[in-house]
Design a protein around this motif. Structure first.
Motif, PDB file in Angstrom:
ATOM      1  N   THR A  10      -8.930  -9.563  -3.819  1.00 28.59           N
ATOM      2  CA  THR A  10      -9.567 -10.916  -4.201  1.00 28.59           C
ATOM      3  C   THR A  10      -9.142 -11.500  -5.554  1.00 28.59           C
ATOM      4  O   THR A  10      -9.320 -12.888  -5.704  1.00 28.59           O
ATOM      5  N   THR A  11      -8.219 -10.648  -6.314  1.00 30.57           N
ATOM      6  CA  THR A  11      -7.421 -11.510  -7.510  1.00 30.57           C
ATOM      7  C   THR A  11      -6.264 -12.155  -7.032  1.00 30.57           C
ATOM      8  O   THR A  11      -5.322 -12.789  -7.805  1.00 30.57           O
ATOM      9  N   GLY A  12      -5.793 -11.948  -5.845  1.00 35.94           N
ATOM     10  CA  GLY A  12      -4.595 -12.313  -5.251  1.00 35.94           C
ATOM     11  C   GLY A  12      -3.416 -11.497  -5.786  1.00 35.94           C
ATOM     12  O   GLY A  12      -1.909 -11.929  -5.601  1.00 35.94           O
ATOM     13  N   SER A  13      -3.475 -10.496  -6.130  1.00 39.24           N
ATOM     14  CA  SER A  13      -2.359  -9.584  -6.672  1.00 39.24           C
ATOM     15  C   SER A  13      -1.984  -8.733  -5.657  1.00 39.24           C
ATOM     16  O   SER A  13      -2.314  -8.336  -4.587  1.00 39.24           O
ATOM     17  N   LYS A  14      -0.536  -8.185  -5.842  1.00 43.76           N
ATOM     18  CA  LYS A  14       0.130  -7.636  -4.724  1.00 43.76           C
ATOM     19  C   LYS A  14      -0.314  -6.145  -4.705  1.00 43.76           C
ATOM     20  O   LYS A  14      -0.385  -5.445  -5.748  1.00 43.76           O
ATOM     21  N   VAL A  15      -0.619  -5.574  -3.738  1.00 39.16           N
ATOM     22  CA  VAL A  15      -1.076  -4.122  -3.564  1.00 39.16           C
ATOM     23  C   VAL A  15       0.296  -3.434  -3.565  1.00 39.16           C
ATOM     24  O   VAL A  15       0.973  -3.183  -2.808  1.00 39.16           O
ATOM     25  N   ASP A  16       0.272  -2.387  -4.579  1.00 44.85           N
ATOM     26  CA  ASP A  16       1.314  -1.439  -4.650  1.00 44.85           C
ATOM     27  C   ASP A  16       0.890  -0.075  -4.171  1.00 44.85           C
ATOM     28  O   ASP A  16      -0.258   0.533  -4.518  1.00 44.85           O
ATOM     29  N   SER A  17       1.609   0.395  -3.140  1.00 43.79           N
ATOM     30  CA  SER A  17       1.249   1.505  -2.204  1.00 43.79           C
ATOM     31  C   SER A  17       1.242   2.753  -3.154  1.00 43.79           C
ATOM     32  O   SER A  17       0.362   3.734  -2.877  1.00 43.79           O
ATOM     33  N   VAL A  18       2.156   2.751  -4.163  1.00 44.16           N
ATOM     34  CA  VAL A  18       2.138   3.971  -5.005  1.00 44.16           C
ATOM     35  C   VAL A  18       0.869   4.051  -5.642  1.00 44.16           C
ATOM     36  O   VAL A  18       0.212   5.077  -6.025  1.00 44.16           O
ATOM     37  N   VAL A  19       0.400   3.019  -6.574  1.00 43.65           N
ATOM     38  CA  VAL A  19      -0.803   3.113  -7.339  1.00 43.65           C
ATOM     39  C   VAL A  19      -1.824   3.256  -6.389  1.00 43.65           C
ATOM     40  O   VAL A  19      -2.788   3.914  -6.684  1.00 43.65           O
TER      41      VAL A  19
END
Length: 1098
Positions: free
Chosen positions: A511-520
């Motif tokens: 929703t914020t347009g941020s990239k999804v970090d698979s590790v996090v």
């Protein structure tokens, strides 16, 4: 219905353990992402049209045809890269004591052409000691030699999975300038610079056993190409010296032959050079005393660099001791000498003396030319720092500001000097040169320091996840054997919370347009799944319910774990772990023996008679003397000491001498010695096979007609024969006649694959038919030794627990026999099953020996002696641990903490005894060619799998065999058949059949009396083993984070963390497979019982 319910109980056990493993994996990944950061790679490129800074080109070269930053000094370049050319390889043999002959070392004095040129033409040639930045792996060195930048630590893992360089580099600049580049040698260049060469001859680089194919291929094309003149840059990357180091080490006579061949190559090039051509002979890195590389020891980071031109290059003769220069300094030097822009990301310093104009130049003009080259270099580095700091916040602000001031001052002085170049004093030129060099060296130091920055938030989060997972293992391992423990709710609730947390986090990012970090994302899911568990602990703590009873780790074991954890915070102890692990194991063995003596338990485990609470009947005296456990302990200590003879010394202990027995037989000099060692290796192989077969025969499992048992009878000898034949071929391949070498090469590829295929077939048969018992059927009611009937389920009352359950099989046997006698007239069938009491252990031991043969193939031949000691140690340790373990039928069943700790320590000791060390330079890369002598082509996963199996063989075997800690006490109940209690009126029948008076003990069948407790015990065992391994990886993570600024962080603590992390992953997967195998056997036994009962009812 009962069979279905027990099968359903097994699935939650495996899923729960898999969830715990996921928690550890998430913690490791999160910590690693914050600890082993990679720097930002800029894609900016330098160009002739865009100067690196304000001002004009030096020397009035602006406007000249082909001028680019500086006028070119050479139009052609011959770059000879000799892989692993250590600096001392280029030195002559010298005597340290006057009047005595020089020491005879195979690698000294073999590059005589370099020394002759240095003596005859001192102004035309120079030898440098090139200081290499770790990691000292080939791909990282090629990046540094072409980009002038520094690879980060984690890049070492991609040494054999090369990717195209995206940063600006010399090859790209040469291509942009229209230069014709001809390459021949290591095919790593093909992946790094795809399509960059006008002509190329690539050869596979991964087969370290092949000393000649690459070098001979280069020599086939080198001189014809050079004579043709259809090139501007000629690059030849020789691999023979590096491969000789890996195969034989630098002190082997083969190294002298290889270096002599390289000397002839250099001599041939010197004779063909023209005046406009620069010759560069360089090593990309060095090698250790064992011939390996990858770390940062003095021998690994010290490489030779030789430059020569037919025209004078240097204003003075070479110094007494060669100058030490950073390896990246070659990049800006070659760029300016060839009239190219310096690559955008370069942080190297030009070798100023090459711009002096030769021996005939005026000192003032020479100093001015050097200052001009340094100023262009400083402008380029300053531009890179400015661009990099704008793109990322990695660089330290205060140090960057100081460098900016220093550059501004030096640049102003240089511009002032250009206005009146003839009036410049020598002192001012010298001061300017010193300021520019100070800026360049400070910029390089800043980058080295800044690119080692860490993400403390991720490191703290990863360590917290690891600590929470360890706490979960500790608490759940005790809850698993408590009455009324339910598997399914404990698993479903955390999974639901984890999925909810991951979905909410991913949705928030989207929703914020941020990239999804698979590790996090994985860490959030793991943390979310832990919330219910942590909440229950918090509630229990708030209600003042003590948690201590749920954490019953014995004090000696806790002290041992604390000692082991503390050693991870000292680089000296980490380096000396190969000696510390056997010491801790020996201490634990002595404690076990002393504890058994103090408790009066120096006896094999037997069925304890459970009495009512009011009763306190004694259990009876021990059936063995006090020397029983003492003999086991002494045998264990002896095997541990013998295994310690096989050791590999770390680089930090030069006084230590590695065991010569860890090398391959091919490196043994002398046919008689080689034959004796080969006989010893084959003898160890046969002994290992015989011991396993005798063990299976002792418990009767070798009599079964099942396919897996038939494979043990006939398949294992074939595997041993194939292994011995492969060893014979590998040890004598170099001595084979030329007409037989093709046959030897083919057999060397077929035999290991055949052994692995046989092992895979055996494992498949074992999974298909894992019940290894002998079943006989015949007419009449024969009173057999062990007539088996189906189990009746878990106990339902205190009376069952006290009396009924321990006698369940005996009562049902008699009832079954009565039924058969009453229906004899109808022709029923009596079924007898022999040695069902060892069915679980037999499957485990069979699986371990089938795994051991392929893993043994990946090691040097003489490591077979270590594998034999491994099985003997395991056997003695299991008997010692079982000597004081009480076995009950009703449960709960448990494995002591000291047993799990000793098992994990034995795995660590075996890791070192097989010649491994937790450093990259000690990895056995030659394992990748077992069965693939010609290499793997473009495949990278298969060689990585083979090298990984070689490195973590001990982790695999001990993790898969971990369930033996639970099974062995029940197995050791058998001390021979026991006399059957006679029923009234059966004396006459007993006299008729005296051989049937004795019955077998139930042994592992007692586990089936309480399937719930059996599953709980497997869960507890897995959690305890994961806890011991998890504490180790947690300690390594804390040590690496706390000591992240320590001098030895990248040499000791970071490699140790990486090896422990990978070892944990391998061990956890092996543990799940081992427990799954036990459950597969249990399911097969249940099906076997069901078929037996249905057959009897019909």
């Amino acid at each position: 219905i009962f069979l279905f319910s027990t099968r359903m109980q097994k699935v939650p056990v495996l899923l729960f353990l898999a969830w715990v493993c996921f928690l550890f994996y998430a913690g490791i990944a999160l910590f690693t992402s914050g600890f082993l950061l990679t720097r930002l790679e800029l894609t900016n490129q330098s160009s002739c049209q865009e100067l690196p800074g304000p001002g004009s080109l030096p020397g009035g070269s602006q406007g000249k045809p082909g001028a680019c930053w500086m006028p070119s000094r050479f139009s052609r370049l011959v770059l000879v890269l000799i892989d692993a050319l250590r600096f001392d390889f280029a030195q002559p043999q010298r005597s340290h004591v006057p009047g005595e002959p020089p020491a005879s070392v195979p690698f000294l004095g073999k590059l005589g052409s370099l020394q002759r040129i240095l003596e005859i033409q001192p102004h035309h040639a120079r030898l440098y000691r090139s200081q290499v930045d770790p990691p000292t792996t080939t791909m990282q060195r090629l990046k540094a030699l072409t980009t002038g930048s520094l690879p980060t630590f984690i890049d070492a893992g991609s040494n054999f999975a090369s990717h195209a360089i995206v940063e600006d580099n010399l090859i790209k600049q040469l291509t942009n300038a229209g230069r014709r580049i001809v390459f021949m040698g290591d095919d790593t260049w093909k992946d790094l610079f795809p399509g960059a060469f006008s002509q190329a001859f690539f050869f596979s680089s991964f087969n370290v056993r092949d000393l000649h194919t690459v070098d001979n291929g280069i020599l086939e094309h080198l001189y014809p190409t050079m004579d043709s003149g259809s090139w501007d840059v000629l690059i030849a990357h020789f691999l023979g010296v590096d491969h000789c180091g890996h195969k034989h080490g630098p002190h082997h006579p083969e190294m002298a032959k290889k270096l002599s061949q390289m000397d002839q190559v250099i001599q041939g090039l010197l004779e063909r050079l023209e005046n406009d051509t620069l010759l560069v002979v360089a090593g990309d890195h060095g090698m250790t005393v064992n011939g390996d590389h990858g770390g940062d020891s003095e021998l690994e980071v010290s490489a030779a660099l030789f430059l020569y031109s037919r025209t004078a290059l240097f204003p003075s003769a070479p110094p007494e001791e060669p100058e030490v220069i950073p390896q990246v300094s070659l990049v800006p030097t070659l760029a300016l000498l060839l009239g190219l822009p310096i690559p955008f990301g370069n942080i190297g310093e030009v070798m100023a003396e090459l711009f002096s104009g030769g021996g005939d130049s005026h000192p003032h003009a020479s100093a001015l030319a050097q200052a001009s080259a340094l100023h262009i270099n400083a402008q380029q580095v300053f531009r890179f720092l400015h661009t990099y700091s704008a793109a990322t916040q990695d660089l330290q602000v205060q140090e960057l500001h100081q460098l900016q001031k220093l550059f501004s001052k030096a640049s102003a002085s240089y511009q002032q000097l250009l206005q009146q170049p003839q009036e410049a004093e020598a002192s001012s030129l010298k001061t300017l040169t010193a300021e520019l060099q100070q800026f360049l060296r400070g910029a390089r130091a800043l980058c080295i320091q800044s690119w080692a920055r860490f993400s403390l938030v991720r490191m703290a989060g990863g360590a917290a996840l690891l600590a929470a997972a360890c706490f979960l293992c500790l608490l759940a391992s005790q809850l698993a054997v408590s009455p009324g423990f339910l598997f399914r709710p404990l698993l479903l609730i955390p999974v639901a919370w984890g999925l909810t947390g991951a979905i909410l986090y991913a949705g928030l990012l989207l929703t914020t347009g941020s990239k999804v970090d698979s590790v996090v994302l994985g860490a959030v899911a793991a943390a979310g799944s832990l919330l219910p568990f942590l909440w229950k602990v918090w509630v229990s703590w708030g209600s003042h319910r003590p948690l201590a009873p749920l954490l019953p780790v014995p004090t000696p074991v806790l002290l041992l774990l604390l000692l082991r954890v503390a050693t991870f915070f000292s680089d000296s102890f980490v380096v000396a772990e190969a000696r510390a692990a056997p010491f801790l194991l020996g201490s634990l063995i002595l404690f076990l023996v002393a504890h058994l003596h103090w408790e009066g338990q120096l006896l094999p485990p037997k069925l304890l008679t459970l009495s009512r609470p009011a009763s306190s009947a004694p259990t009876g005296p021990p059936r063995h003397s006090g020397t029983y456990a003492l003999r086991l302990g002494m045998g264990l200590l002896l095997c541990t000491r013998l295994a310690g003879l096989f050791h590999r010394c770390p680089e930090e202990t030069p006084a230590c001498h590695s065991s010569p027995w860890l090398g391959p037989l091919a490196s043994v000099v002398g046919g008689r010695a080689k034959n004796l060692w080969y006989g010893a290796c084959v003898g160890a192989l046969v002994a290992l096979l015989v011991v396993v077969r005798l063990w299976l025969r002792r418990y009767g499992n070798l009599k079964s007609p099942e396919p897996s048992v038939l494979f043990v009878r006939w398949g294992l000898p074939l595997m041993a024969l194939g292994t011995a034949a492969y060893w014979a071929l590998a040890s004598g391949a170099d001595d084979a006649p030329p007409r037989l070498r093709a046959l030897v090469a083919g057999a060397s590829a077929v035999l290991p694959r055949a052994v692995v295929g046989l092992a895979a077939s055996g494992l498949a048969l074992l999974l298909w038919r894992p019940v290894t018992v002998l079943v006989k059927a015949g007419a009449g009611a024969s009173r057999t030794r062990a007539i088996l009937t189906p189990f009746s389920g878990p106990p339902t009352s205190q009376a069952d627990l006290d009396y009924v359950v321990p006698q369940i099989y005996r009562h049902m046997q008699e009832e079954f026999q009565g039924r058969l006698e009453r229906t004899r007239a109808q022709g029923p069938v009596t079924v007898a099953a022999y040695q069902l009491g060892s069915v679980y252990s037999a499957a485990m031991v069979t699986a371990l020996i089938l795994l051991a043969f392929p893993l043994l193939l990946l090691h040097a031949e003489r490591v077979s002696l270590v594998f034999l000691l491994l099985f003997l140690q395991s056997f003695l340790l299991l008997h010692l641990l079982a000597a004081g373990t009480s076995v009950t039928t009703a449960g709960p069943f448990t494995v002591l903490w000291q047993a799990v700790s000793a098992w994990a320590l034995l795995a660590t000791q075996t890791f070192y005894s097989t010649g491994h060390q937790p450093v990259f330079s000690a990895i056995h890369w030659q394992a990748a060619f077992v069965g693939f002598p010609e290499g793997h082509g473009s495949s990278t996963w298969l060689p990585a799998l083979l090298v990984g199996a070689n490195t973590f063989a001990s982790h695999i075997l001990f993790a898969v065999g971990c369930p033996l800690l639970l099974l062995w006490p029940f197995l050791c109940e058998s001390q021979g058949p026991r006399k059957r209690q006679q029923l009234p009126g059966s004396e006459a029948e007993a006299r008729v059949r005296p051989e049937e008076e004795r019955e077998e003990p139930l042994m592992e069948m007692r586990l089936r009396d309480a399937p719930h407790h059996f599953n709980a015990a497997l869960l507890q065992l897995g959690l305890k083993y994961l806890f011991v391994l998890g504490v180790q990886i947690l300690a390594c993570a804390l040590a690496a984070s706390i000591l992240r600024r320590h001098l030895m962080v990248w040499k000791v603590f970071a490699p140790k963390f990486i090896f422990e992390a990978v070892g944990f992953i391998v061990s956890s997967v092996g543990l799940l497979l081992g427990i799954a195998l036990v459950m597969r056997v249990d399911g097969a036994v249940s099906s076997w019982f069901r078929r037996l009962v249905l057959a009897q009812q019909r």
